[in-house]
Design a protein around this motif. Structure first.
Motif, PDB file in Angstrom:
ATOM      1  N   LYS A  52      95.202  56.493   3.303  1.00  0.00           N
ATOM      2  CA  LYS A  52      95.865  55.246   2.920  1.00  0.00           C
ATOM      3  C   LYS A  52      96.661  54.678   4.083  1.00  0.00           C
ATOM      4  N   GLY A  53      97.382  55.532   4.793  1.00  0.00           N
ATOM      5  CA  GLY A  53      98.133  55.071   5.951  1.00  0.00           C
ATOM      6  C   GLY A  53      97.230  54.631   7.088  1.00  0.00           C
ATOM      7  N   LEU A  54      96.139  55.360   7.306  1.00  0.00           N
ATOM      8  CA  LEU A  54      95.218  55.025   8.393  1.00  0.00           C
ATOM      9  C   LEU A  54      94.547  53.675   8.171  1.00  0.00           C
ATOM     10  N   LEU A  67      99.102  58.102  16.328  1.00  0.00           N
ATOM     11  CA  LEU A  67      98.473  57.342  15.249  1.00  0.00           C
ATOM     12  C   LEU A  67      98.932  57.809  13.872  1.00  0.00           C
ATOM     13  N   LEU A  68      99.082  59.119  13.691  1.00  0.00           N
ATOM     14  CA  LEU A  68      99.452  59.630  12.372  1.00  0.00           C
ATOM     15  C   LEU A  68     100.849  59.170  11.966  1.00  0.00           C
ATOM     16  N   HIS A 128     103.418  53.221   7.196  1.00  0.00           N
ATOM     17  CA  HIS A 128     102.941  52.203   6.255  1.00  0.00           C
ATOM     18  C   HIS A 128     102.955  52.701   4.810  1.00  0.00           C
ATOM     19  N   LEU A 129     103.383  53.938   4.588  1.00  0.00           N
ATOM     20  CA  LEU A 129     103.434  54.466   3.225  1.00  0.00           C
ATOM     21  C   LEU A 129     104.740  54.046   2.546  1.00  0.00           C
ATOM     22  N   ALA A 176     107.751  62.006   7.950  1.00  0.00           N
ATOM     23  CA  ALA A 176     107.681  61.907   6.495  1.00  0.00           C
ATOM     24  C   ALA A 176     108.938  62.468   5.839  1.00  0.00           C
ATOM     25  N   VAL A 177     109.448  63.581   6.360  1.00  0.00           N
ATOM     26  CA  VAL A 177     110.686  64.163   5.830  1.00  0.00           C
ATOM     27  C   VAL A 177     111.847  63.201   6.038  1.00  0.00           C
ATOM     28  N   MET A 178     111.926  62.616   7.242  1.00  0.00           N
ATOM     29  CA  MET A 178     113.022  61.696   7.548  1.00  0.00           C
ATOM     30  C   MET A 178     112.988  60.480   6.636  1.00  0.00           C
TER      31      MET A 178
END
Length: 336
Positions: free
Chosen positions: A18-20, A68-69, A75-76, A146-148
């Motif tokens: 989804k983010g990609l 990239l990741l 974008h999530l 993602a944690v942040m």
């Protein structure tokens, strides 16, 4: 017995894809998913981390974007409303939310371990890569990102990062990607999110806890771990159920998809009777609620008591005094 290769859930892969989609042309992403055999419906199957690593590395090289990741994860959705709709909506404090994330981290991915540490006035969430997963730098920083963002979505405002075992250039890139202070750390490879320990007590005022999501996670945990403790699952569910006035073993059994007698036997085998677990959870929650401005009638309801008089009797058995007296001990008046 040989250990299975590190893997991730199909839901975790869906989140990455989804983010990609926001960063990679649709044709390139579709072709890469096809090459790595990640297009077939996977449902509840685990996905090899090696395939995900190869997919992300290949696309990063094609797009000439080494991070990239992290860009994809940016974008999530990390909004408070979205987080409240997940199992995190059952957390009453930031500490609860981090502990839940730690509890279910391996359900999402075997990439790393998550650990909450506290030293004096500082706390940190440590992300340590699993050596068997052969994580890339962008995967590790993606996990930190993602944690942040999750913690920020839950209200965390003051944060910094620490990185150990990665080149100096990575620190400069991280400062741009994370937009928070980043320092170099000594020791083995890991990334950390630092913040004031006081933030752990931050109240998360979720309007309606999503108990079904929490129960689903617990059922997955039961299936995946032979050393699972049923008493831990019951305590987690009770903490979310109390405010609804639901304090029955049968309700916990239903959420865990077992018969009440089966759950009772499991708890007996662990020497953790349901009544004792309920009492423990109520006492823990009571201490947390005392730091709020709730009146005694509200406290009683939040702890699942139908009558305030029942709450008063139980409170005295726990602490040997009234709620008003304990509040004064916990928060003595400041001298003028």
């Amino acid at each position: 017995m040989a250990q299975s290769a590190p893997s991730a859930s199909s839901e975790h892969l869906d989140k990455i894809v989804k983010g990609l989609r926001a960063c990679v042309p649709a044709s390139s992403l579709q072709a890469a998913l096809q090459r790595h055999q990640l297009l077939v419906p996977l449902h509840a199957q685990r996905v090899p981390l090696a395939a995900i690593r190869q997919l992300v590395t290949e696309l990063a090289n094609e797009q000439k974007e080494p991070w990239l990741l992290v860009r994809a994860f940016s974008h999530l959705n990390y909004s408070p409303a979205f987080l409240a709709s997940t199992y995190l909506g059952n957390a009453s404090t930031l500490r609860d939310a981090i502990n839940l994330s730690q509890r279910y981290f391996h359900q999402n991915s075997d990439l790393a371990t998550l650990d909450l540490q506290q030293s004096g006035s500082q706390a940190c969430v440590v992300v340590t890569p699993n050596p068997a997963a052969n994580a890339t730098e962008q995967q590790l920083l993606g996990a930190l990102y993602a944690v942040m963002r999750t913690c920020q979505g839950l209200g965390l405002q003051q944060a910094s990062a620490g990185i150990a075992g990665l080149p100096a250039r990575t620190l400069d890139d991280c400062r741009k990607l994370l937009r928070i202070p980043v320092v170099a750390l000594d020791g083995p490879l890991r990334v950390e999110l630092h913040f004031p320990a006081l933030e752990l007590a931050r109240a998360l005022n979720t309007p309606q806890p999503n108990i079904s999501r929490l129960a689903r996670r617990e059922r997955q945990l039961i299936r995946s771990r032979s050393d699972h403790l049923w008493s831990e699952s019951v305590q987690l569910l009770l903490a979310a159920l109390l405010a609804r006035g639901e304090t029955r073993l049968s309700r916990c059994a239903s959420l865990l998809a077992v018969a009440p007698r089966t759950l009772q036997r499991r708890l007996t085998a662990e020497q953790q009777p349901f009544s004792a677990l309920l009492d423990t959870v109520r006492q823990q929650r009571c201490l947390e609620y005392l730091n709020s401005e709730h009146g005694d009638d509200t406290l009683a309801l939040l702890l699942g008591y139908r009558q305030t008089s029942q709450f008063y009797r139980q409170f005295r058995s726990w602490f040997g005094c009234s709620p008003a007296q304990l509040r004064k001990r916990l928060h003595p008046a400041q001298p003028q």
